[in-house]
Design a protein around this motif. Structure first.
Motif, PDB file in Angstrom:
ATOM      1  N   VAL A  82       0.876  -1.105  -0.054  1.00 29.54           N
ATOM      2  CA  VAL A  82       0.001   0.239  -0.083  1.00 29.54           C
ATOM      3  C   VAL A  82       0.879   1.256   0.160  1.00 29.54           C
ATOM      4  N   ASN A  83       0.529   2.282  -0.528  1.00 30.97           N
ATOM      5  CA  ASN A  83       1.325   3.444  -0.592  1.00 30.97           C
ATOM      6  C   ASN A  83       0.901   4.498   0.561  1.00 30.97           C
ATOM      7  N   PRO A  84       1.821   5.419   0.782  1.00 29.69           N
ATOM      8  CA  PRO A  84       1.660   6.396   2.017  1.00 29.69           C
ATOM      9  C   PRO A  84       0.253   7.042   2.033  1.00 29.69           C
ATOM     10  N   ALA A  85      -0.270   7.153   0.726  1.00 30.85           N
ATOM     11  CA  ALA A  85      -1.783   7.750   0.453  1.00 30.85           C
ATOM     12  C   ALA A  85      -2.710   6.930   1.236  1.00 30.85           C
ATOM     13  N   PHE A  86      -2.544   5.650   1.030  1.00 34.81           N
ATOM     14  CA  PHE A  86      -3.384   4.599   1.842  1.00 34.81           C
ATOM     15  C   PHE A  86      -3.350   4.790   3.122  1.00 34.81           C
ATOM     16  N   GLU A  87      -2.070   4.834   3.740  1.00 36.81           N
ATOM     17  CA  GLU A  87      -1.984   5.068   5.143  1.00 36.81           C
ATOM     18  C   GLU A  87      -2.720   6.266   5.795  1.00 36.81           C
ATOM     19  N   ARG A  88      -2.460   7.305   5.110  1.00 40.56           N
ATOM     20  CA  ARG A  88      -3.251   8.749   5.233  1.00 40.56           C
ATOM     21  C   ARG A  88      -4.472   8.630   5.353  1.00 40.56           C
ATOM     22  N   ILE A  89      -5.187   8.079   4.247  1.00 42.97           N
ATOM     23  CA  ILE A  89      -6.529   8.053   4.122  1.00 42.97           C
ATOM     24  C   ILE A  89      -7.236   6.972   4.854  1.00 42.97           C
ATOM     25  N   THR A  90      -6.885   5.881   5.033  1.00 44.48           N
ATOM     26  CA  THR A  90      -7.257   4.724   5.808  1.00 44.48           C
ATOM     27  C   THR A  90      -7.063   4.680   7.394  1.00 44.48           C
ATOM     28  N   GLY A  91      -6.025   5.198   7.659  1.00 40.96           N
ATOM     29  CA  GLY A  91      -5.446   5.258   9.032  1.00 40.96           C
ATOM     30  C   GLY A  91      -4.695   3.808   9.430  1.00 40.96           C
ATOM     31  N   TYR A  92      -4.832   2.932   8.464  1.00 40.11           N
ATOM     32  CA  TYR A  92      -3.880   1.792   8.691  1.00 40.11           C
ATOM     33  C   TYR A  92      -2.545   1.956   8.132  1.00 40.11           C
ATOM     34  N   SER A  93      -1.565   1.403   8.987  1.00 32.15           N
ATOM     35  CA  SER A  93      -0.098   1.730   8.758  1.00 32.15           C
ATOM     36  C   SER A  93       0.123   0.602   7.570  1.00 32.15           C
ATOM     37  N   TYR A  94       1.343   0.561   6.795  1.00 29.19           N
ATOM     38  CA  TYR A  94       1.805  -0.168   5.857  1.00 29.19           C
ATOM     39  C   TYR A  94       1.982  -1.423   6.590  1.00 29.19           C
ATOM     40  N   GLN A  95       2.316  -1.766   7.658  1.00 30.59           N
ATOM     41  CA  GLN A  95       2.462  -2.974   8.442  1.00 30.59           C
ATOM     42  C   GLN A  95       1.185  -3.724   8.935  1.00 30.59           C
ATOM     43  N   GLU A  96       0.423  -2.760   9.118  1.00 32.53           N
ATOM     44  CA  GLU A  96      -0.846  -3.506   9.369  1.00 32.53           C
ATOM     45  C   GLU A  96      -1.612  -3.867   8.225  1.00 32.53           C
ATOM     46  N   ALA A  97      -1.337  -3.112   7.162  1.00 34.29           N
ATOM     47  CA  ALA A  97      -2.383  -3.424   5.892  1.00 34.29           C
ATOM     48  C   ALA A  97      -1.614  -4.708   5.207  1.00 34.29           C
ATOM     49  N   VAL A  98      -0.242  -4.773   5.315  1.00 29.94           N
ATOM     50  CA  VAL A  98       0.223  -5.888   4.230  1.00 29.94           C
ATOM     51  C   VAL A  98      -0.134  -7.277   5.034  1.00 29.94           C
ATOM     52  N   GLY A  99      -0.551  -8.120   4.114  1.00 32.70           N
ATOM     53  CA  GLY A  99      -0.897  -9.498   4.321  1.00 32.70           C
ATOM     54  C   GLY A  99      -2.473  -9.719   4.623  1.00 32.70           C
ATOM     55  N   GLN A 100      -3.000  -8.637   4.846  1.00 35.53           N
ATOM     56  CA  GLN A 100      -4.614  -8.296   5.413  1.00 35.53           C
ATOM     57  C   GLN A 100      -5.443  -8.468   4.060  1.00 35.53           C
ATOM     58  N   ASN A 101      -6.624  -8.893   4.049  1.00 29.26           N
ATOM     59  CA  ASN A 101      -7.678  -8.882   2.878  1.00 29.26           C
ATOM     60  C   ASN A 101      -8.237  -7.316   2.998  1.00 29.26           C
ATOM     61  N   PRO A 102      -8.376  -7.092   2.051  1.00 29.12           N
ATOM     62  CA  PRO A 102      -8.875  -5.351   1.590  1.00 29.12           C
ATOM     63  C   PRO A 102     -10.188  -5.326   2.448  1.00 29.12           C
ATOM     64  N   ARG A 103     -10.613  -6.681   2.801  1.00 30.48           N
ATOM     65  CA  ARG A 103     -11.952  -6.688   3.505  1.00 30.48           C
ATOM     66  C   ARG A 103     -12.113  -5.610   4.864  1.00 30.48           C
ATOM     67  N   ILE A 104     -10.694  -5.412   5.475  1.00 26.75           N
ATOM     68  CA  ILE A 104     -10.670  -4.499   6.431  1.00 26.75           C
ATOM     69  C   ILE A 104     -11.260  -3.268   6.297  1.00 26.75           C
ATOM     70  N   LEU A 105     -11.424  -2.902   4.925  1.00 31.14           N
ATOM     71  CA  LEU A 105     -12.089  -1.595   4.798  1.00 31.14           C
ATOM     72  C   LEU A 105     -13.665  -1.582   4.686  1.00 31.14           C
TER      73      LEU A 105
END
Lengths: 149, 781
Positions: B306-329
């Motif tokens: 995920v890019n920094p824009a993702f982190e900025r907009i969703t509040g999830y950090s790169y580390q939190e997001a990687v390996g997850q399913n986008p379903r978290i959103l």
């Protein structure tokens, strides 16, 4: 190769000894001499000559004893025995014991001495060469075995 | 040596003296040899050639063909066959000659002992065997050496061709750094042919600024010994024949020869790889810095990047997001069919494009325009998906804001229109009540009924005023106000009316900021919001009031249709249950209320909204479920504050005796206003339209001190009337009454000589104060 060969002459009769020594030196050999068996063995042990010329009949330590010691201590060193014409049996016996060749006294021609030396040395060389080849071949065979296994 | 003669050894005896020959032959036969005999040289050679004996014994002195001739022939024809000569005593010269010609040995006659013969034969035979054996060995070994050499040569040729054709540059240097081997790969990489470079220093291939370092490195490598550095890949710069540099990857091998080290460098031109790396890092930077959200997943949809824009907009950090399913959103704002069709589309290899509502880490929602593209490998199999998303929450919000503003505007216009007409009706009703009140007998119950009617009428008037306030069509006589004292004063009033379970926090950070408003407006706003806050915290909580001057940024200002600059921000926060998101958009609409029927009019926040907008400000609300609500109100701050006189208010109605011309096309209005004016002591003459008013004005016996005219009239408007009058009497004060002041142009009124505007229905107090001020102002004559 003669030039570098050293020859020890063990002969109790000074006249004969001197004759041989003079001749061999003229031929370019390095010559060592000894008047009896005792002295002869000392020189043999000290200077490690390439070839020995040994009179069979000498007082105290005779040619047979010298032959025996050299056989034991340096079996590859050629020993040529000198024997009187009348006692050829002795010479034959010495050859059986391991002498490489024999020369009969009186020495008709010094060429005979040189010929005996050359023949013995050539044989020594051939034997040595043969031994080396044998070892090489053996090593080689082993290598092939190793590579195959 | 005592080796017994081989039974198979065949000896050819060539001897002309029969005695010696047969004796010798007999002896040797006895000793196991096979014997061939020849009586002369010629016969001897014949037998030699025919029988190929193993050994030849030949007398030197024979008639016809003698021993020397035999010797010559035998050594020539079969040099390996041992040949021993027999010579007479005293003819040693013969022997010497024979040996020179190739005799192996000699025997002298007379033969004293046959064992001499045997000894001589044995020795020569042994020599023959040794020679033969050695020759075989030698031949065998030579053969082996040849075979080995051939193998090595073949192997070398193989490796040489590999080395030569390798794409990598393979360069061999000696311990001094001289190049000793150079392949085609190296030639291609560096531009030098083998002929040009062999024997040259390897420094030729190194840019000048690195040469010192290279020399040191080479010395170092020599010193630490071989192969401590093999297998390592180095990246360095090389120098091309044409002078440009190129990035290289080098792996180094070295080995020790007798007195020096050799180094073999395998060199790869990594220009393309470097370019690709740069390209990649450029792309990564672009992706990193993109304002669009970029998400890369594997084929199963698990997030890989995920890019920094993702982190900025969703509040999830790169580390939190990687390996997850986008379903978290997933917001659950869409039905399962929506997600299914999305997956169906992309797993079929098609691009999905659409609008999606997602949920941030903190639970709030945001809206995105999303494009998901499948990525295929060279076989066409999908191995990854890339989603590029553009956060449209802001746009949606803008759109909503605009729609909301338009809706409020429409409601305002509608309500304002109704209120205007309604106002005139109410005005007449209340006016006549006033008249009836005076006419009613003192002790009649009629008076009480009239007062009840008036009370109801006043309530209706209040409601109309509230509607007009919301629609921003109320009276506007804005003045400089320091907001803080008004807020403090209101808070004091409020404290007594709120339960003690509500804690009040007062944070006044801008005690002196001035805004354009009326104190009443500020009070109205404040009381409304705080009363609401009190209502939602019936069971207790904290009310926080904050007043602070802020600088609005361009974005915020644009979003709320404000001019950017300094604003006074009034924040009122409660700790109530919060406003459900779905009704947040509607709270400012008139008559929208969450209170039970009868408890609220739904006009409170609508009025607040109207006032704030009217003052050139805005109001925002943010609310979190179970945590509370904050209203932020922004008012334009006055940049050059002036000293403001304290306001005084009294219930005293100033009286006057001046002559006033009252003009209105509505006779009911004329009657009511005439009563109000006469009540205050003024003399009143009336007219029902402009031309009539002008006529009366010109023909009157008693001059008029002031004209009070309605704005909207047939034939001539109040403004036109004022213009006509002030053209002749510039000092004449003209007042304008209006029930509905939209479209009023204050500047043109001033130009027309109009001194003041009065909203209908006219309050007596207001009318009294205004008239008094005009007649007693210093600039009035």
């Amino acid at each position: 190769m003669e030039q570098t060969l050293s020859i020890l002459t063990i002969e109790d009769e000074p006249l004969i000894r001197q004759g041989i020594v003079n001749y061999l030196e003229d031929q370019g050999y390095t010559v060592l001499e000894a008047g009896d068996g005792q002295e002869g063995l000392e020189v043999f042990r000290r200077d490690k000559p390439d070839i020995l010329l040994v009179d069979l009949q000498m007082p105290v330590i005779d040619g047979f004893e010298v032959l025996d010691v050299v056989q034991q201590e340096s079996p590859e060193t050629p020993v040529i025995v000198i024997s009187g014409v009348g006692i050829l049996q002795q010479a034959a016996h010495a050859v059986e014991l391991g002498a490489w060749d024999f020369i009969t006294k009186p020495i008709e021609d010094m060429f005979i001495v040189k010929h005996a030396i050359q023949k013995s040395w050539e044989r020594a060389m051939l034997v040595q060469e043969n031994k080396k080849y044998r070892e090489k071949r053996k090593r080689h065979t082993e290598e092939i075995h190793e590579q195959k296994s | 040596m005592n080796r017994s003669p081989e039974s198979s050894i065949t000896i050819l005896i060539i001897e002309d003296e029969m005695m010696i020959r047969t004796t010798t032959a007999a002896y040797l036969e006895d000793n196991g040899f096979s014997i061939l005999e020849a009586a002369n040289g010629r016969e001897g050679l014949e037998k030699f050639r025919r029988h190929k004996p193993d050994f030849v014994l030949v007398d030197l002195r024979m008639p016809e063909l003698d021993g020397f001739d035999v010797l010559k022939a035998v050594t020539k024809e079969s040099p390996e066959t041992p040949i021993v000569v027999v010579s007479g005593t005293g003819t040693i010269d013969d022997v010497i000659e024979a040996i020179r010609l190739g005799a192996w040995d000699f025997i002298t006659k007379p033969i004293h002992d046959m064992s001499i013969v045997e000894h001589t034969i044995t020795k020569s035979w042994e020599r023959s065997l040794l020679l033969q054996e050695n020759r075989q060995y030698r031949e065998y070994l030579e053969d082996e050496v040849y075979k080995r050499t051939r193998e090595v040569k073949e192997s070398e040729a193989k490796f040489r061709s590999i080395v030569q054709t390798a794409a990598e540059g393979i360069i061999l240097i000696d311990g001094d750094g001289s190049i000793i081997s150079w392949n085609q790969g190296a030639a291609k990489t560096f531009g030098y042919t083998e002929k040009e470079i062999i024997g040259q220093s390897v420094e030729k291939l190194i840019p000048e600024r690195y040469r010192g370092g290279h020399t040191h490195a080479l010395q170092y490598l020599q010193s630490i010994g071989i192969n401590n550095h093999t297998g390592k890949n180095l990246e360095l710069r090389g120098l091309h024949k044409e002078g440009h540099e190129l990035p290289l990857e080098l792996s180094l091998v070295s080995w020790e020869a007798s007195d020096t080290n050799f180094f073999c460098g395998i060199v790869r031109d990594i220009t393309e790889r470097k370019k690709a790396e740069e390209e990649k890092s450029r792309l990564v930077a672009a992706v990193d810095q993109a304002t669009e959200v970029i998400v890369i997943t594997d084929k199963d949809g698990l997030i890989q990047y995920v890019n920094p824009a993702f982190e900025r907009i969703t509040g999830y950090s790169y580390q939190e997001a990687v390996g997850q399913n986008p379903r978290i959103l997933q917001s659950n704002k869409h039905d399962p069919e929506f997600y299914k069709s999305l997956w169906d589309t992309i797993s079929k290899g098609q691009v999905w494009q659409g609008h999606i509502i997602n949920k941030r880490k903190n639970g709030t929602f945001f809206e995105e325009e999303m494009t998901i593209s499948p990525i295929r490998d060279e076989t066409g199999t999908i191995f990854s998906y890339v989603a590029v998303k553009y956060d449209v929450t802001h746009e949606i919000q803008m759109e909503k804001q605009l729609r909301q503003a338009q809706k409020m505007e429409a409601i305002g216009t509608l309500a304002g229109g109704i209120a205007h007409d309604f106002n005139n009706i109410l005005f007449a009703m209340l006016g006549y009540i006033e008249i009836l009140k005076d006419m009613a007998p003192k002790d009649s119950p009629m008076l009480d009924y009239l007062l009840q009617i008036r009370k109801a009428g006043v309530r209706a008037k209040d409601l109309v005023r509230q509607i007009l306030t919301f629609s921003r069509q109320g009276e506007q006589s804005l003045q400089r106000v320091i907001a803080a004292p008004v807020v403090k004063e209101s808070l004091k009033l409020l404290r007594s009316s709120l339960p003690t379970t509500i804690d009040i926090q007062e944070n006044i950070f801008s005690p002196m900021t001035q805004i354009m408003a009326t104190p009443t407006q500020i009070q109205q706003i404040f009381m409304n919001l705080c009363t609401n806050a009190g209502y939602v915290m019936r069971k207790g909580g904290t009310l926080t009031v904050e007043l602070v001057e802020v600088e609005l940024d361009a974005d915020f200002a644009a979003l709320h249709d404000l001019k950017k600059g300094r604003f006074l921000k009034l924040s009122i926060s409660d700790t109530g249950d919060g406003i459900p998101p779905e009704i947040q958009d509607r709270i400012f609409e008139p008559f929208f209320t969450t209170k039970p029927q009868g408890e609220g009019t739904g006009m409170g926040l609508a009025m607040v909204h109207g006032i704030v907008k009217n003052l050139g400000g805005t109001i925002t609300v943010s609310s979190t479920f179970h945590q509370g609500t904050t209203f932020d109100l922004y008012f334009p701050a006055i940049m050059n504050p002036k000293k403001i006189p304290a306001l005084t208010e009294s219930n005293f109605l100033p009286q006057g005796k001046e002559h006033i011309l009252l003009v209105d096309d509505d006779e009911m209005v004329i009657k009511v206003e005439k009563v109000l004016l006469e009540d205050l002591g003024y003399q009143v003459t009336t007219a029902t339209n402009g031309p009539e008013a002008l006529e009366i004005f010109h023909n009157t016996s008693v001059p008029f001190d002031l004209v009070l005219t309605d704005l909207t009239m047939p034939k001539m408007t109040g403004e036109q009337l004022a213009q006509e009058l002030t053209a002749i009497f510039p000092q004449l004060p003209v007042l304008l009454t209006t029930g509905f002041n939209e479209g009023l142009n204050e500047a043109s009124f001033k130009k027309a000589g109009i001194r003041a505007l009065l909203a209908k229905p006219i309050e007596q107090k207001k009318l009294a104060d205004t008239l008094h001020a005009i007649f007693h102002s210093p600039d009035n004559n």
